[in-house]
Write a protein that holds these residues in place. Sequence first.
Motif, PDB file in Angstrom:
ATOM      1  N   GLN A   4      19.460  -7.015 -22.761  1.00 56.85           N
ATOM      2  CA  GLN A   4      19.040  -8.375 -23.088  1.00 56.85           C
ATOM      3  C   GLN A   4      17.692  -8.648 -22.429  1.00 56.85           C
ATOM      4  OE1 GLN A   4      20.565 -10.464 -25.129  1.00 56.85           O
ATOM      5  NE2 GLN A   4      22.269  -9.048 -25.496  1.00 56.85           N
ATOM      6  N   PRO A   5      16.730  -9.315 -23.126  1.00 57.08           N
ATOM      7  CA  PRO A   5      15.454  -9.661 -22.492  1.00 57.08           C
ATOM      8  C   PRO A   5      15.639 -10.760 -21.452  1.00 57.08           C
ATOM      9  CG  PRO A   5      15.582 -10.599 -24.693  1.00 57.08           C
ATOM     10  CD  PRO A   5      16.802  -9.733 -24.538  1.00 57.08           C
ATOM     11  N   SER A  35       8.073  -7.210 -22.283  1.00 52.49           N
ATOM     12  CA  SER A  35       9.324  -7.850 -21.874  1.00 52.49           C
ATOM     13  C   SER A  35      10.060  -6.993 -20.858  1.00 52.49           C
ATOM     14  CB  SER A  35      10.233  -8.097 -23.082  1.00 52.49           C
ATOM     15  OG  SER A  35       9.588  -8.903 -24.042  1.00 52.49           O
ATOM     16  N   TYR A  36      10.775  -7.703 -19.934  1.00 56.48           N
ATOM     17  CA  TYR A  36      11.745  -7.064 -19.047  1.00 56.48           C
ATOM     18  C   TYR A  36      13.117  -7.120 -19.728  1.00 56.48           C
ATOM     19  CZ  TYR A  36       8.511  -7.138 -15.056  1.00 56.48           C
ATOM     20  OH  TYR A  36       7.465  -6.928 -14.209  1.00 56.48           O
ATOM     21  N   PHE A  37      13.828  -5.981 -19.771  1.00 57.47           N
ATOM     22  CA  PHE A  37      15.159  -5.910 -20.350  1.00 57.47           C
ATOM     23  C   PHE A  37      16.155  -5.480 -19.266  1.00 57.47           C
ATOM     24  CE2 PHE A  37      12.865  -6.013 -24.247  1.00 57.47           C
ATOM     25  CZ  PHE A  37      13.757  -6.474 -25.196  1.00 57.47           C
ATOM     26  N   TYR A  38      17.366  -6.065 -19.314  1.00 57.44           N
ATOM     27  CA  TYR A  38      18.439  -5.702 -18.382  1.00 57.44           C
ATOM     28  C   TYR A  38      19.608  -5.130 -19.170  1.00 57.44           C
ATOM     29  CZ  TYR A  38      22.392  -6.161 -15.191  1.00 57.44           C
ATOM     30  OH  TYR A  38      23.497  -5.904 -14.431  1.00 57.44           O
ATOM     31  N   ASP A  39      20.044  -3.913 -18.789  1.00 52.73           N
ATOM     32  CA  ASP A  39      21.177  -3.252 -19.409  1.00 52.73           C
ATOM     33  C   ASP A  39      22.389  -3.455 -18.498  1.00 52.73           C
ATOM     34  OD1 ASP A  39      22.986  -1.699 -20.720  1.00 52.73           O
ATOM     35  OD2 ASP A  39      21.724   0.078 -20.868  1.00 52.73           O
ATOM     36  N   SER A  40      23.334  -4.311 -18.943  1.00 58.66           N
ATOM     37  CA  SER A  40      24.484  -4.636 -18.106  1.00 58.66           C
ATOM     38  C   SER A  40      25.461  -3.463 -17.998  1.00 58.66           C
ATOM     39  CB  SER A  40      25.199  -5.864 -18.674  1.00 58.66           C
ATOM     40  OG  SER A  40      25.606  -5.626 -20.006  1.00 58.66           O
ATOM     41  N   THR A  41      25.502  -2.587 -19.021  1.00 60.21           N
ATOM     42  CA  THR A  41      26.436  -1.450 -18.963  1.00 60.21           C
ATOM     43  C   THR A  41      25.974  -0.407 -17.963  1.00 60.21           C
ATOM     44  OG1 THR A  41      25.270  -0.421 -20.808  1.00 60.21           O
ATOM     45  CG2 THR A  41      27.143  -1.832 -21.339  1.00 60.21           C
ATOM     46  N   ARG A  42      24.673  -0.148 -17.910  1.00 60.80           N
ATOM     47  CA  ARG A  42      24.129   0.829 -16.968  1.00 60.80           C
ATOM     48  C   ARG A  42      23.602   0.200 -15.691  1.00 60.80           C
ATOM     49  NH1 ARG A  42      20.528   4.716 -20.972  1.00 60.80           N
ATOM     50  NH2 ARG A  42      22.221   5.354 -22.358  1.00 60.80           N
ATOM     51  N   ILE A  47      10.943  -2.044 -18.722  1.00 56.85           N
ATOM     52  CA  ILE A  47       9.814  -2.777 -19.303  1.00 56.85           C
ATOM     53  C   ILE A  47       9.536  -2.153 -20.659  1.00 56.85           C
ATOM     54  CG2 ILE A  47       7.394  -3.424 -19.076  1.00 56.85           C
ATOM     55  CD1 ILE A  47       7.701  -3.260 -16.083  1.00 56.85           C
ATOM     56  N   ILE A  48       9.586  -2.965 -21.711  1.00 58.22           N
ATOM     57  CA  ILE A  48       9.427  -2.475 -23.072  1.00 58.22           C
ATOM     58  C   ILE A  48       8.353  -3.308 -23.766  1.00 58.22           C
ATOM     59  CG2 ILE A  48      10.551  -2.129 -25.313  1.00 58.22           C
ATOM     60  CD1 ILE A  48      13.164  -1.716 -23.831  1.00 58.22           C
TER      61      ILE A  48
END
Length: 350
Positions: A4-5, A35-42, A47-48
């Motif tokens: 999620q961004p 954008s900064y993205f956060y992966d809750s599963t990992r 940064i994308i």
Amino acid sequence: MGEQPIFTTRAHVFQIDPSTKKNWVPASKQAVTVSYFYDSTRNSYRIISVDGSKVIINSTITPNMNFTKTSQKFGQWADSRANTVFGLGFSSEQQLSKFAEKFQEVKEAAKLAREKSQDKMETSSDQSQESGRETPLANQASSFNGTDDEKIYHGGPENPEQKSENNPLKSVVDQSKKWETELQTLTESNARLMDALQEANSNAESWKSQVSKCQEENSQLRNRISELDVQCQDMNVEREKNAQLTVRIHKLEADLQDKQQELENLRKQAEIIPQLMAECESITAKLQAAEVTNRDMNENMKLLQAEIDTNQQRERSMKMELKKFMDVLDGKIDELHEVRQGMSKLGIDN
């Protein structure tokens, strides 16, 4: 929930030239979304940035990364996995500060996530070691269970007393089976964790070598930055000169437009000049003809004046003669009047 961004901004994206490791190569022709993205599963951060259909930034944030402000509107960070250095040019110093603050925040979050994962690995490793130490007891329970099973299930018909004695044994058997299952699971987990630990150690060695390379590159980049700062100062001076020259050029262009307008007006007037010259020649000819006519008229006037003068003299002479004639006529009339009176007197006398 996946990625999620969590923060988005716009900037011009650059990458370090892989051949020289000094010059910046533009990765986007214009400002793009970063954008900064956060992966809750990992539990990881990235940064994308995408320009159209092309991914120009895909950088996973690690605790070893540092974001450096090289100027008021430019910042950079090194990505050892991508084997490059990313640079971002912002439109304002405030946007750069916000991005740097978010980078530090994400870096701390990644550091906490790594520490938590290491704690879990150590906990699971300790549990596997404890399970290994409890293995002989489980085997002992299993062997004990096996002998009892033979007594229970192969000893003939059971009585109520034997059933009451075998109930605790059944619970022990069930518990030992659970321990065997847990032991097998923990052994597999321990093997996976050992593989992961070895991989992490090898990755750590590669990261160390990459960090040393990055430090060398960082020192080179700092030297390059100092050179660029000097060049930027020179460029600022040149920009001021260019600004002054631009103002001067605009003024000269305005003057040139005015001169061109005047020249166009003169050209239009020059087109009228032949007409004016022709008219002037015709007027000159008319004027010359008028002068000739005027001279003729002057001569005629002189002749007429002479005739007038002659006529006036004649008139005066005629007036004098007419006066003399009138005087003579008056004398004759007086004489006739006297004659008439005399004749009237003679008639009366007659």
